[in-house]
Motif scaffolding. Structure first.
Motif, PDB file in Angstrom:
ATOM      1  N   ASP A  32       0.825  -1.213   0.000  1.00 38.56           N
ATOM      2  CA  ASP A  32       0.000   0.000   0.000  1.00 38.56           C
ATOM      3  C   ASP A  32       0.857   1.260   0.000  1.00 38.56           C
ATOM      4  O   ASP A  32       0.907   1.996   0.974  1.00 38.56           O
ATOM      5  N   ASN A  34       0.256   3.877  -1.517  1.00 40.88           N
ATOM      6  CA  ASN A  34      -0.614   5.056  -1.608  1.00 40.88           C
ATOM      7  C   ASN A  34      -1.134   5.467  -0.234  1.00 40.88           C
ATOM      8  O   ASN A  34      -1.958   6.376  -0.136  1.00 40.88           O
ATOM      9  N   ASN A  35      -0.669   4.828   0.803  1.00 39.14           N
ATOM     10  CA  ASN A  35      -1.076   5.138   2.174  1.00 39.14           C
ATOM     11  C   ASN A  35      -0.777   6.603   2.485  1.00 39.14           C
ATOM     12  O   ASN A  35       0.333   7.080   2.248  1.00 39.14           O
ATOM     13  N   GLU A  36      -1.768   7.306   3.033  1.00 34.84           N
ATOM     14  CA  GLU A  36      -1.583   8.729   3.333  1.00 34.84           C
ATOM     15  C   GLU A  36      -0.505   8.968   4.388  1.00 34.84           C
ATOM     16  O   GLU A  36       0.070  10.047   4.463  1.00 34.84           O
ATOM     17  N   GLY A  37      -0.242   7.964   5.218  1.00 33.48           N
ATOM     18  CA  GLY A  37       0.779   8.106   6.256  1.00 33.48           C
ATOM     19  C   GLY A  37       2.202   7.988   5.725  1.00 33.48           C
ATOM     20  O   GLY A  37       3.164   8.281   6.427  1.00 33.48           O
ATOM     21  N   THR A  39       5.056   9.352   4.039  1.00 34.98           N
ATOM     22  CA  THR A  39       5.619  10.627   3.591  1.00 34.98           C
ATOM     23  C   THR A  39       7.136  10.556   3.655  1.00 34.98           C
ATOM     24  O   THR A  39       7.699   9.725   4.383  1.00 34.98           O
TER      25      THR A  39
END
Length: 87
Positions: A32, A34-37, A39
Motif C-alpha cells: 500500500d 498510496n497510504n496517506e501516512g 511521507t
C-alpha cells in the motif's frame, strides 16, 4: 520485494546503509504505497530519528534506491532471458 532486499544488502551492488534503511522503511508499507501516512518526512524520521529533515538528502536516497531497483530489474530480466534460452 524480498528478492530486491537481497540485492540491496549485497555489497557487490550497494554499500550505503541509509539506502538499506530506506528500503526497509518502505517495505513496511508494501503493497500500500498510496497510504496517506507514507511521507518522505516519516521515512526520514524512521531512518534518522535525531536529525532534522533534509529534503535534498531524502531525494538523493530515493534516487539511489530507484537506481538500485532499475539494476535489480535489469539483472532479473537478464537472468530470466538466460535461463529461458538455455533450458
Amino acid at each position: 520485494m524480498a528478492r530486491n532486499l537481497s540485492l540491496v544488502r549485497s555489497p557487490y551492488f550497494y554499500k550505503d546503509k541509509a539506502v538499506i534503511m530506506l528500503h526497509n522503511s518502505l517495505k513496511a508499507f508494501y503493497p500500500d504505497f498510496n497510504n496517506e501516512g507514507l511521507t518522505k518526512q516519516l521515512l526520514f524520521e524512521k531512518m534518522f530519528p535525531v536529525k532534522k529533515y533534509s529534503d535534498s538528502q531524502m531525494k538523493y536516497l530515493m534516487s539511489e534506491l530507484f537506481s538500485l531497483a532499475k539494476k535489480y530489474l535489469s539483472y532479473k530480466n537478464y537472468n530470466d532471458d538466460y535461463f529461458e534460452v538455455n533450458i
